[in-house]
Design an enzyme around this catalytic site. Sequence first.
Site, PDB file in Angstrom:
ATOM      1  CD  GLN A 178      -0.221   5.149  -0.786  1.00 39.39           C
ATOM      2  OE1 GLN A 178       0.080   6.088  -0.083  1.00 39.39           O
ATOM      3  NE2 GLN A 178      -0.818   5.304  -1.947  1.00 39.39           N
ATOM      4  CG  PHE A 179      -0.139  -2.639  -1.176  1.00 44.95           C
ATOM      5  CD1 PHE A 179      -0.165  -3.302  -2.396  1.00 44.95           C
ATOM      6  CD2 PHE A 179      -1.338  -2.228  -0.615  1.00 44.95           C
ATOM      7  CE1 PHE A 179      -1.371  -3.549  -3.041  1.00 44.95           C
ATOM      8  CE2 PHE A 179      -2.540  -2.473  -1.246  1.00 44.95           C
ATOM      9  CZ  PHE A 179      -2.565  -3.135  -2.456  1.00 44.95           C
ATOM     10  CB  THR A 180      -0.934   1.420  -4.126  1.00 39.11           C
ATOM     11  OG1 THR A 180      -0.831   2.632  -3.375  1.00 39.11           O
ATOM     12  CG2 THR A 180      -2.148   0.627  -3.677  1.00 39.11           C
TER      13      THR A 180
END
Length: 148
Positions: free
Chosen positions: A78-80
């Site tokens: 989850q890059f966010t």
Amino acid sequence: MITIIQRVTQASVSVDDKMIGNIHQGIMALVAVEKNDTRSSVERLFERIINYRIFADDHGKMNLSLRDIEGGLLLVPQFTLAANTNKGNRPSFASAASPEYGLEMFTYLQNHAIKHYQHVQWGQFGADMQVALINDGPVTFTLTVSGG
């Protein structure tokens, strides 16, 4: 690296309506790779996740780790999580790893986890995933490991 770990009674991840990862009691870890992270960062983060004492012992105290209870580990990219949200109304992803480097480090995390822990499942890097979980407690922590 940044991870949000959640103690769960069950968790799953699906892509295109197909379940690709599923665990029962254990930890679901949302994982973000930052541009300065290294293989050493990955290894340290993994050790923190599986040794973090968030499960109850016989006295109801959080004294047991994932390794102690032999629970499941669901790793979800989850890059966010790498977003800077300090100003404005739109997140900045300046500290996030490039998609190519993020994939390389997440793949390294998967491979490292498989070698060192037997109850591991994962999501698909770069995919539109649907994540379902039953948070136990709820118990949720943020763990970070600096690159280098």
